[in-house]
Design a protein around this motif. Structure first.
Motif, PDB file in Angstrom:
ATOM      1  N   TYR A 399       0.853  -1.198   0.000  1.00 50.16           N
ATOM      2  CA  TYR A 399       0.000   0.000   0.000  1.00 50.16           C
ATOM      3  C   TYR A 399       0.884   1.243   0.000  1.00 50.16           C
ATOM      4  O   TYR A 399       1.819   1.345   0.807  1.00 50.16           O
ATOM      5  N   LEU A 400       0.550   2.106  -0.903  1.00 48.68           N
ATOM      6  CA  LEU A 400       1.321   3.349  -1.014  1.00 48.68           C
ATOM      7  C   LEU A 400       0.710   4.405  -0.081  1.00 48.68           C
ATOM      8  O   LEU A 400      -0.505   4.635  -0.112  1.00 48.68           O
ATOM      9  N   CYS A 426      -3.887   2.600  -1.876  1.00 47.89           N
ATOM     10  CA  CYS A 426      -3.139   3.666  -1.194  1.00 47.89           C
ATOM     11  C   CYS A 426      -3.881   4.172   0.038  1.00 47.89           C
ATOM     12  O   CYS A 426      -5.059   3.842   0.250  1.00 47.89           O
TER      13      CYS A 426
END
Ligand SMILES: Nc1nc2c(ncn2[C@@H]2O[C@H](COP(=O)(O)OP(=O)(O)OP(=O)(O)O)[C@@H](O)[C@H]2O)c(=O)[nH]1
Ligand SMILES: [Mg+2]
Length: 494
Positions: A399-400, A426
């Protein structure tokens, strides 16, 4: 200069009076026929006064004649000789007042260029014509004198465009005549400052601005005529910082709305639909989850918030934490502190093998959270991190973490840098600090990133929520309105 007025029955008597009282050097300034005789105004020292008033002009002429050559010098010399001659003849004729007066006037007239016969006083003419001739001569003379003065002044102000370079050099190399005070006060005029050119340039600038305004007005009018609703929507969406590429198709579906408020609500709803959001999948599904992203965006804090939620929901035994951030003691300490508070185990890894070992160790945990060090694409440890995380046989969801306060170029760079990790989605942090959400919303729509969580504060675990599209969009609208109001208050246009 001494000026006197004389009254006599005729001109001849008047001139006799002038000669007797003011002497042979007197000059007639004016003569008028009045009831019962003539009135004559005469002056002594008139020539000196005239010469004195002509002095700056003569000096200028003197310097000009130096530049123009011999012929002018000769003519000036001739004029001086003539003046001397006039004085001699005046003296020789001083016994006869009439002759005397004639000579006086003649000398003055010749000196100032009144050479025509009609300009001169002729005592053989009758009194009235003599008086009017004299008056005309005096008036003409004064007019010419004033004209010459103003022409001289003009000559001094206007630069000489016809000077060749060599002529200018000659002028410079010549001995400089004393510059009259009046001339000294004039600034050195350069060509670029020539008043006519400056005025023309300003005029052209004004015309250009006017033209540009007219053309843009026409374009704007055309657009308004095409769809006023679309124009208004475009203006609002631009204000929110959204990219044109994401709202063109939205407006196509709204422009037929008659009521702007309906169109506005519809446009926002369509925009919300474009924002992809996940469910609370990390907590519901569990698994191995890594947090990646630029430095300082809030990876570790967000990880701790999620770990705390997991602890609350499924107990402390269900979760473990791993960190790859082994470069900085502070970072290491940060996650250990969170682990201690939450009573969750923490491991540090530095390569693929140690990661495998840690994952095996936490195989019984429902959720394993991996924290990474924030680094740029230029950091050589980036490859090491990528190799560690991107392994087919290790199932990790990446996950950004993006900060809402970042510029769109920073957001795009981060997506490009971490997209080889096959991002699952994200998280958007620091909503509480953002001045606008247009850039981050445009970026996630353009890159079709799923937003899982948003955070809006530093408190662990309170300041985190599952992402909701309408929440993001309404926050974006609220921020824009708020900013507008603040600007209006600041400029006093509210
Ligand atoms: N205002 C606000 N601050 C936040 C938020 N999330 C994190 N922070 C703060 O941002 C700062 C950095 O947070 P970290 O969690 O250390 O960021 P990081 O991405 O782990 O940083 P690196 O490990 O250095 O890359 C801390 O002071 C946090 O308290 C948020 O949602 N709002
Ligand atoms: Mg960190």
């Amino acid at each position: 200069m001494k000026i006197r007025r004389f009254f006599a029955k005729d001109m001849r008597t008047a001139l006799s009076q002038v000669s007797a009282e003011l002497g042979s050097e007197a000059a007639i300034l004016s003569s008028n026929k009045v009831s019962g005789g003539v009135e004559v105004v005469a002056a002594t020292d008139y020539e000196e006064a005239l010469e004195h008033s002509r002095q700056p002009l003569s000096s200028t002429r003197g310097s000009a004649s130096q530049t123009t050559g011999q012929s002018t010098e000769q003519s000036t010399g001739a004029a001086q000789n003539q003046s001397a001659h006039n004085r001699l003849s005046n003296n020789s004729l001083s016994q006869n007042p009439i002759h005397n007066q004639t000579s006086v006037h003649q000398g003055t007239a010749e000196q100032h260029g009144l050479n025509r016969q009609s300009d001169l006083y002729n005592p053989l003419q009758d009194d009235s014509s003599a008086a009017s001739t004299l008056a005309n001569a005096t008036t003409n003379h004064l007019k010419r004198f004033l004209n010459k003065q103003s022409a001289g002044a003009k000559q001094r102000v206007t630069p000489e465009p016809s000077y060749s370079e060599s002529e200018q050099t000659n002028v410079k190399s010549m001995p400089q005549a004393p510059i009259p005070e009046q001339q000294q006060s004039f600034p050195n005029i350069e060509w670029s400052q020539e008043p006519t050119l400056v005025a023309m340039r300003e005029e052209l600038n004004l015309l250009r601005n006017l033209l540009e305004e007219q053309v843009s007005q026409i374009a704007w009018d055309k657009q308004s005529q095409a769809s006023p609703v679309k124009v208004a929507l475009t203006r609002e969406f631009k204000r929110m910082g959204l990219n044109e590429s994401i709202y063109n198709d939205i407006f196509a579906q709204c422009e037929n709305e008659r009521d702007y408020e309906c169109a506005w609500q519809k446009a926002l709803a369509l925009l919300s639909k474009k924002v992809m959001v996940g469910e609370d999948e990390i907590l519901t599904r569990g698994g191995v989850v890594a947090f990646v992203g630029p430095t300082g965006v809030g990876k570790t804090t967000t990880l701790a918030k999620i770990a705390a939620k997991q602890v609350v929901k499924h107990g402390a035994d269900s979760v473990a934490m791993i960190t790859t951030d082994n470069f900085r003691i502070a970072a290491h300490e940060q996650i250990r502190t969170f682990g201690r508070i939450l009573q969750v185990p923490v491991r540090m890894v530095d390569d693929e093998q140690s990661l495998r070992d840690a994952l095996n160790h936490f195989a019984d945990k429902k959720l394993v959270l991996i924290d990474t060090a924030g680094m740029s694409q230029h950091d050589e440890r980036m490859n090491q991190l990528m190799q560690c995380l991107a392994h087919d046989n290790i199932n990790i969801q990446h996950y950004l973490v993006l900060s809402a306060t970042s510029q769109s170029s920073v957001l795009k760079d981060a997506i490009k840098l971490f997209s080889p990790l096959q991002l699952s989605g994200c998280m958007i942090t620091k909503l509480d600090e953002a001045a606008s959400l247009g850039e981050v919303i445009s970026t996630i729509i353009e890159h079709q990133l799923n937003v899982i969580y948003t955070t809006d504060g530093q408190r662990v675990p309170e300041d985190i929520r599952v992402a909701r599209a309408h929440h993001l969009v309404s926050k974006m609208v609220w921020l824009t309105r708020n900013r507008q109001q603040t600007e209006q208050l600041a400029t006093g246009t509210h």
